[in-house]
Design a protein around this motif. Structure first.
Motif, PDB file in Angstrom:
ATOM      1  N   THR A 188       0.579  -1.306  -0.231  1.00 48.26           N
ATOM      2  CA  THR A 188      -0.221  -0.400   0.019  1.00 48.26           C
ATOM      3  C   THR A 188       0.922   1.716   0.424  1.00 48.26           C
ATOM      4  OG1 THR A 188      -0.326   0.420   2.712  1.00 48.26           O
ATOM      5  CG2 THR A 188      -1.934  -1.269   0.925  1.00 48.26           C
ATOM      6  N   SER A 189       2.008   1.572  -0.884  1.00 47.80           N
ATOM      7  CA  SER A 189       2.892   1.991   0.160  1.00 47.80           C
ATOM      8  C   SER A 189       2.619   3.173   0.967  1.00 47.80           C
ATOM      9  CB  SER A 189       2.806   3.350  -1.591  1.00 47.80           C
ATOM     10  OG  SER A 189       3.083   2.856  -2.712  1.00 47.80           O
ATOM     11  N   ASN A 190       3.346   2.877   1.970  1.00 45.06           N
ATOM     12  CA  ASN A 190       3.031   2.481   3.679  1.00 45.06           C
ATOM     13  C   ASN A 190       1.732   3.538   3.657  1.00 45.06           C
ATOM     14  OD1 ASN A 190       5.214   1.818   3.873  1.00 45.06           O
ATOM     15  ND2 ASN A 190       6.394   4.404   4.709  1.00 45.06           N
ATOM     16  N   PHE A 191       0.847   2.792   2.818  1.00 42.95           N
ATOM     17  CA  PHE A 191      -0.668   3.010   3.308  1.00 42.95           C
ATOM     18  C   PHE A 191      -1.010   4.844   3.187  1.00 42.95           C
ATOM     19  CE2 PHE A 191      -0.566  -0.238   6.341  1.00 42.95           C
ATOM     20  CZ  PHE A 191      -1.900  -0.674   6.010  1.00 42.95           C
ATOM     21  N   ASP A 192       0.030   4.891   1.734  1.00 42.35           N
ATOM     22  CA  ASP A 192      -0.128   5.848   0.981  1.00 42.35           C
ATOM     23  C   ASP A 192      -1.775   6.517   0.509  1.00 42.35           C
ATOM     24  OD1 ASP A 192       1.478   8.251   0.117  1.00 42.35           O
ATOM     25  OD2 ASP A 192       0.481   7.848  -1.716  1.00 42.35           O
ATOM     26  N   ARG A 193      -1.888   8.041   0.807  1.00 47.28           N
ATOM     27  CA  ARG A 193      -2.828   8.541  -0.198  1.00 47.28           C
ATOM     28  C   ARG A 193      -3.428   7.857  -1.745  1.00 47.28           C
ATOM     29  NH1 ARG A 193      -7.711  11.320   0.428  1.00 47.28           N
ATOM     30  NH2 ARG A 193      -8.453  12.585  -0.963  1.00 47.28           N
ATOM     31  N   GLY A 194      -2.469   7.492  -2.112  1.00 49.67           N
ATOM     32  CA  GLY A 194      -2.421   6.765  -3.755  1.00 49.67           C
ATOM     33  C   GLY A 194      -3.353   6.251  -3.704  1.00 49.67           C
ATOM     34  N   THR A 195      -2.869   5.216  -3.063  1.00 52.57           N
ATOM     35  CA  THR A 195      -3.990   3.627  -3.109  1.00 52.57           C
ATOM     36  C   THR A 195      -4.656   3.447  -2.326  1.00 52.57           C
ATOM     37  OG1 THR A 195      -2.395   2.994  -0.602  1.00 52.57           O
ATOM     38  CG2 THR A 195      -1.298   2.788  -2.443  1.00 52.57           C
ATOM     39  N   LEU A 196      -5.112   4.757  -1.518  1.00 44.59           N
ATOM     40  CA  LEU A 196      -6.153   4.798  -0.810  1.00 44.59           C
ATOM     41  C   LEU A 196      -7.830   4.717  -2.109  1.00 44.59           C
ATOM     42  CD1 LEU A 196      -8.206   5.423   1.824  1.00 44.59           C
ATOM     43  CD2 LEU A 196      -8.213   7.825   1.460  1.00 44.59           C
ATOM     44  N   LEU A 197      -8.690   3.452  -1.902  1.00 45.90           N
ATOM     45  CA  LEU A 197      -9.917   3.184  -2.734  1.00 45.90           C
ATOM     46  C   LEU A 197     -11.496   3.586  -2.370  1.00 45.90           C
ATOM     47  CD1 LEU A 197      -9.433  -0.888  -3.340  1.00 45.90           C
ATOM     48  CD2 LEU A 197      -9.546   1.226  -5.041  1.00 45.90           C
ATOM     49  N   ALA A 198     -11.303   4.112  -0.914  1.00 45.22           N
ATOM     50  CA  ALA A 198     -12.780   4.684  -0.166  1.00 45.22           C
ATOM     51  C   ALA A 198     -12.603   5.188   1.295  1.00 45.22           C
ATOM     52  CB  ALA A 198     -13.869   3.634  -0.358  1.00 45.22           C
ATOM     53  N   GLU A 199     -13.338   5.793   2.089  1.00 49.23           N
ATOM     54  CA  GLU A 199     -12.989   5.607   3.162  1.00 49.23           C
ATOM     55  C   GLU A 199     -14.790   5.509   3.662  1.00 49.23           C
ATOM     56  OE1 GLU A 199     -10.786   9.686   3.072  1.00 49.23           O
ATOM     57  OE2 GLU A 199     -11.366   8.575   5.426  1.00 49.23           O
ATOM     58  N   GLY A 200     -15.254   4.778   4.607  1.00 44.98           N
ATOM     59  CA  GLY A 200     -16.603   4.616   5.220  1.00 44.98           C
ATOM     60  C   GLY A 200     -16.553   4.467   6.210  1.00 44.98           C
ATOM     61  N   LYS A 201     -17.886   4.007   7.267  1.00 44.90           N
ATOM     62  CA  LYS A 201     -17.963   3.909   8.568  1.00 44.90           C
ATOM     63  C   LYS A 201     -17.187   2.618   9.720  1.00 44.90           C
ATOM     64  CE  LYS A 201     -22.460   4.341   9.628  1.00 44.90           C
ATOM     65  NZ  LYS A 201     -22.316   5.800  10.160  1.00 44.90           N
ATOM     66  N   PHE A 202     -17.048   2.085   8.860  1.00 48.76           N
ATOM     67  CA  PHE A 202     -15.243   1.400   9.751  1.00 48.76           C
ATOM     68  C   PHE A 202     -13.900   2.082   9.132  1.00 48.76           C
ATOM     69  CE2 PHE A 202     -19.286  -1.625   8.603  1.00 48.76           C
ATOM     70  CZ  PHE A 202     -19.299  -1.897  10.122  1.00 48.76           C
ATOM     71  N   GLY A 203     -13.198   2.838   8.334  1.00 51.05           N
ATOM     72  CA  GLY A 203     -12.517   2.261   8.308  1.00 51.05           C
ATOM     73  C   GLY A 203     -11.646   3.198   6.808  1.00 51.05           C
ATOM     74  N   PRO A 204     -10.396   3.502   6.546  1.00 53.41           N
ATOM     75  CA  PRO A 204     -10.227   3.269   5.604  1.00 53.41           C
ATOM     76  C   PRO A 204      -9.781   1.959   4.062  1.00 53.41           C
ATOM     77  CG  PRO A 204      -8.477   4.047   6.572  1.00 53.41           C
ATOM     78  CD  PRO A 204      -9.814   3.749   7.857  1.00 53.41           C
ATOM     79  N   VAL A 205      -9.259   2.272   3.268  1.00 53.69           N
ATOM     80  CA  VAL A 205      -9.866   1.312   2.745  1.00 53.69           C
ATOM     81  C   VAL A 205      -8.702   1.308   1.500  1.00 53.69           C
ATOM     82  CG1 VAL A 205     -10.785  -1.513   1.445  1.00 53.69           C
ATOM     83  CG2 VAL A 205     -12.401   0.466   3.092  1.00 53.69           C
TER      84      VAL A 205
END
Length: 400
Positions: free
Chosen positions: A89-106
């Motif tokens: 996830t490249s250190n959970f980089d925003r560039g790999t962020l798919l979505a954000e919901g109630k349970f947390g980021p994906v």
């Protein structure tokens, strides 16, 4: 004498050159070793890790990333660690962020073995111990159904619980219905239309309303598949599972465009810590009983109500809130608008004009009435998901 001096001087110079080269190579090797050691330390011993997304900050207190295992259910011999999640996830980089919901980021990524995954960080603090959380995730990993997104594995990183799912190539129903690209979105906020462009276009992504959604057959397929998934959770699991977060953004489409429901069972991971968050619900999906003083916790009939909202979305092409509900000034949501049309015997007005199927109007109007039953104010008046599957099968379009 001259020849001897020349030979001696040449040998001295050659020896000095060899010593100089050896010293230089050793120094470079030491510098490389220092760099490598520093890199390894940065990757593996630099916890706690802290990540900021649009709506969430989460921290994984991990002292050494390679010491935290990642469990992959169907490939237990793979030695995958939290360090591999960081790399994927490249250190959970925003560039790999798919979505954000109630349970947390994906986040999206590839684990060793070319495993394409969606990594969900369960950002709300869990009330379960590590052993209890692992046991619950192992239980969820054993739940298999053609219309559920499989839980591939999990990772317990410090206080964080991380769920790992199969990646769904064609995004979710929310994106598909409203022609939104795959990318970062806040699935609980319908008031903004700022959506980021997707970085790739694998599979049949973003077919949009100008593609498959122009047919009632495809929309019915999504409705029936989602209903089957919920019926399985409610009636085919022991103990029964209440989803608690059914909405368009939790219905995904796999590579073959089969509907798959995600996020099932996650609410239990948090124990009682998520009750207040669940009670607030998502705009347009909140059942009426949630606002009652005697309300305790969501039930399968709460899921039925939320499914009814999704069914209305499929049939009308309208958002649950903050959309144009024609000239009905009293309608404050999709549910109030659609139910009002059914009561006035004007069901045909609710059907999305983008649906071009001819001769199937009667079936679509019957589906609107199923949505009406699902969204009854009183939970006991709503059908079960098993009954809904039967009703939807009765109006299934035939393929010629």
């Amino acid at each position: 004498m001259k020849l001897a001096l020349a030979l001696t001087l040449s040998m001295v110079l050659a020896l000095a050159g060899v010593l100089f080269l050896a010293f230089g190579c050793r120094r470079k090797q030491k510098m490389w070793e220092v760099k490598q050691s520093s890199y390894r330390e940065e990757q593996n011993v630099s916890g706690p890790f802290s990540f900021q997304t649009d709506s969430t900050t989460w921290v994984a207190d991990v002292k050494q990333a390679t010491s935290v295992p990642v469990v992959i259910f169907e490939k237990p011999l793979l030695n995958i660690t939290f360090a591999d999640l960081l790399s994927a996830t490249s250190n959970f980089d925003r560039g790999t962020l798919l979505a954000e919901g109630k349970f947390g980021p994906v986040y999206r990524g590839f684990l060793p073995g070319n495993i394409h995954v969606a990594v969900k960080v369960l950002a709300v603090g869990s009330t379960l111990t590590d052993e209890e959380a692992a046991r619950e995730l192992e239980f969820l990993g054993r739940i298999k159904h053609p219309n559920l997104v499989p839980l591939t594995g999990y990772c317990l990183a410090g206080d964080q619980r991380i769920a790992i799912y199969d990646y769904m190539e064609n995004g979710n129903l929310q994106n598909l219905l409203y022609d939104l690209p795959l990318g970062v979105q806040s699935t609980d906020d319908w008031s903004t239309d700022t959506w980021e462009e997707a970085a790739d276009s694998n599979g049949i992504q973003n077919v949009g309303s100008e593609g498959l959604l122009t047919t009632w057959r495809f929309r019915h397929k999504i409705a029936l598949g989602t209903a089957r998934a919920l019926a399985f959770l409610h009636h085919g699991c022991s103990p029964p599972i209440t989803h608690r977060a059914v909405k368009a953004s939790s219905v995904y489409l796999d590579y073959d465009l089969e509907p798959r429901l995600s996020d099932f069972g996650l609410a239990k991971i948090f124990g009682s810590g998520l009750d207040e968050e669940i009670a607030r619900g998502s705009p347009g999906y909140v059942p009426p009983e949630f606002s009652q003083p005697e309300f305790e916790s969501p039930t399968p009939k709460s899921d039925v109500y939320c499914f009814g909202v999704v069914l209305f979305e499929l049939l009308t092409g309208k958002k649950p809130v903050e959309d144009d509900y024609s000239d009905d000034k009293e309608a404050t949501s999709l549910v109030s608008w659609a139910r009002g049309l059914v009561r006035k015997n004007q069901t045909s007005r609710a059907i999305d004009p983008k649906i071009r199927d001819t001769g199937l109007d009667e079936q679509m109007e019957e589906a609107i009435k199923i949505g009406y039953l699902c969204t009854a104010d009183l939970p006991f008046k709503r059908p079960t998901m098993q009954q809904i599957v039967g009703l939807l099968k009765d109006i299934e379009p035939t393929t010629n």
